[in-house]
Design an enzyme around this catalytic site. Structure first.
Site, short mmCIF file in Angstrom:
data_model
loop_
_atom_site.label_atom_id
_atom_site.label_comp_id
_atom_site.label_asym_id
_atom_site.label_seq_id
_atom_site.Cartn_x
_atom_site.Cartn_y
_atom_site.Cartn_z
N GLY A 85 0.84 -1.19 0.00
CA GLY A 85 0.00 0.00 0.00
C GLY A 85 0.87 1.24 0.00
N GLY A 86 0.28 2.37 0.31
CA GLY A 86 1.00 3.64 0.25
C GLY A 86 1.83 3.93 1.49
#
Ligand SMILES: CC(C)(COP(=O)(O)OP(=O)(O)OC[C@H]1O[C@@H](n2cnc3c(N)ncnc32)[C@H](O)[C@@H]1OP(=O)(O)O)[C@@H](O)C(=O)NCCC(=O)NCCS
Length: 415
Positions: free
Chosen positions: A247-248
């Site tokens: 993810g980020g």
């Protein structure tokens, strides 16, 4: 209290793991699930990976809770009649045989429709229509064909399969959702329909973020949050990302106190941007809060390896549970690497019914995973798996068979 699926009858023609996962969920929501097994043999998993001689394996008992079992030879004309009666009376037929097996048995979609136009026929297959549609498939084949294996592991090692049964159990969960949607649509259409969950498709759905990354890679030829950055070249396909978060918010698995002897003394640590200041304070690197090389998420990307190495110096001084306690006080997202032994002994999972102890007439008490989905008006009571053919007589009587007819079928070994 009633159950969400009270009154729904499932003809459970499933075996091994994927199909049984689906019908077990439906049973937990209150459906009457009648598992049809081969006379004399039953679901092959009853005898696989046995830990007690002559007793249904944990493989079987943990995937077939809350069901009734009947044994019928569906290749015998009299057995086919039993199945036809069941098709007339049930709402959903769920199956996960090899491609074409149901047709070969004489139960084509057209035939089932003749018998019961409201019937929903739900299938797990390895692949959807295409070059591999006739192939038999097991868990790890699906993990490989669905994009999971090529994106799991470290980039200096081979592709890896994961312990989570995303091909089998993952597809069963997808199928259950399809069945519920079809039941809902039947309320207005009055008709049944076919529901297909292909294992490759279900795995790919769970690997959605990796197809996202493939397109990012095609466009920019680099992905800064991957461990390959900045030292190594990216190839044409999404590489294996080790323990990077996907993810980020960058994350990694870090050693904790005791790692030299305990293979699970690790913690997953996420350097979430909003708590960067707190992370720096906890590990004693306050100057990173303002240092331009570390102050922003973008500036940190080229240094992730050294950042995690520094955080690990700190986590190595704490057990994974001590680290959890400290980090959670600061809202820093992290998670202990729990062993199956620790999970089996976890009292909070038992309190919620996610881990349950079930009694069984030949096995005795054993642990199982209960319903992970909690409905406030439809609580789940996990009951033991049925013995082979335990409910054959009961179900046939309910279908209208007389005592003499049942005795005759038994004599002929059809049931
Ligand atoms: C899992 C799988 C590989 C197992 O293969 P398998 O052990 O060879 O079993 P099959 O599904 O081919 O079915 C075996 C036979 O039993 C027969 N059978 C099943 N129930 C029966 C019954 N009650 N009475 C008589 N025959 C029965 C089937 O009709 C089939 O016969 P056929 O090959 O002559 O058509 C295969 O079923 C498959 O690919 N399923 C779809 C994908 C899937 O769900 N995989 C994950 C499993 S966890």
């Amino acid at each position: 209290m009633g159950k969400a699926l009270d009154g729904v009858k499932i003809l459970d023609f499933t075996h091994v793991q994927s199909g049984p996962t689906c019908t077990q969920l439906l049973a937990w929501f209150g459906a009457d699930v009648i598992k049809v097994e081969k006379a004399g043999e039953g679901d092959a998993t009853r005898g696989q990976l046995r830990d007690i001689d002559g007793v249904d394996s944990l493989y079987f008992t943990m995937l077939n809770h809350n069901k009734r079992s009947i044994t019928v030879n569906t290749k015998d004309p009299r057995g086919k009649e039993v199945l036809e009666t069941l098709i007339r009376k049930c709402d959903v037929l769920v199956e996960n045989f090899a491609p074409g097996a149901l047709d070969r048995m004489g139960f084509t979609w057209e035939r089932i429709q003749e018998l019961n136009p409201r019937m929903i026929v739900a299938s797990v297959k390895g692949f959807g229509p295409g070059p591999y549609e006739d192939c038999k498939v097991y868990e790890n084949v699906a993990q490989c064909a669905g994009g999971s294996a090529s994106t799991t592991g470290f980039d200096d090692g081979p592709p890896l399969v994961t312990g989570a049964q995303i091909g089998d159990s993952g597809t069963g969960v997808h199928l259950a959702l399809g069945i519920l949607a079809a039941l809902y649509q039947r309320n207005t259409s009055g008709r049944g329909q076919k529901v297909l969950a292909a294992m490759q498709d279900a795995v790919l759905n769970l690997c959605r973020v990796k197809l996202r990354d493939q397109q990012r890679l095609d466009r920019r030829h680099v992905m800064e949050e991957y461990p390959q950055y900045p030292d190594r070249e990216f190839g044409e396909a999404v590489p294996r990302a080790g323990n990077a978060s996907g993810g980020g918010q960058p994350g990694w698995i870090l050693k904790c106190k005791g790692w030299q002897t305990d293979p699970n003394a690790y913690i997953y640590f996420i350097t979430q941007a909003p708590v960067w200041d707190k992370i720096c304070q906890v590990i004693g690197e306050e100057h990173w809060i303002t240092d331009p090389n570390y102050a922003t998420p973008k500036a940190r990307l080229p240094h992730l390896k050294s950042i995690f190495a520094r955080i690990e110096e700190w986590t190595k001084t704490k057990t994974k549970f001590e680290a959890m306690d400290i980090l959670n006080k600061y809202d820093i997202p992290c998670g202990p690497i729990l062993s199956m032994k620790e999970i089996a002994e976890d009292q909070s999972l038992r309190a919620t019914g996610t881990i349950v102890e079930v009694d069984h007439p030949t096995r005795g008490k054993h642990l199982s995973v209960g319903n992970p989905i909690k409905l406030s008006d439809s609580p789940t009571e996990v009951t033991r798996s049925p013995l082979l053919g335990e409910h054959t007589v009961e179900v046939l009587e309910q279908l209208g068979y007389s005592e003499a007819q049942i005795a005759e079928l038994k004599q002929a070994k059809v049931i």
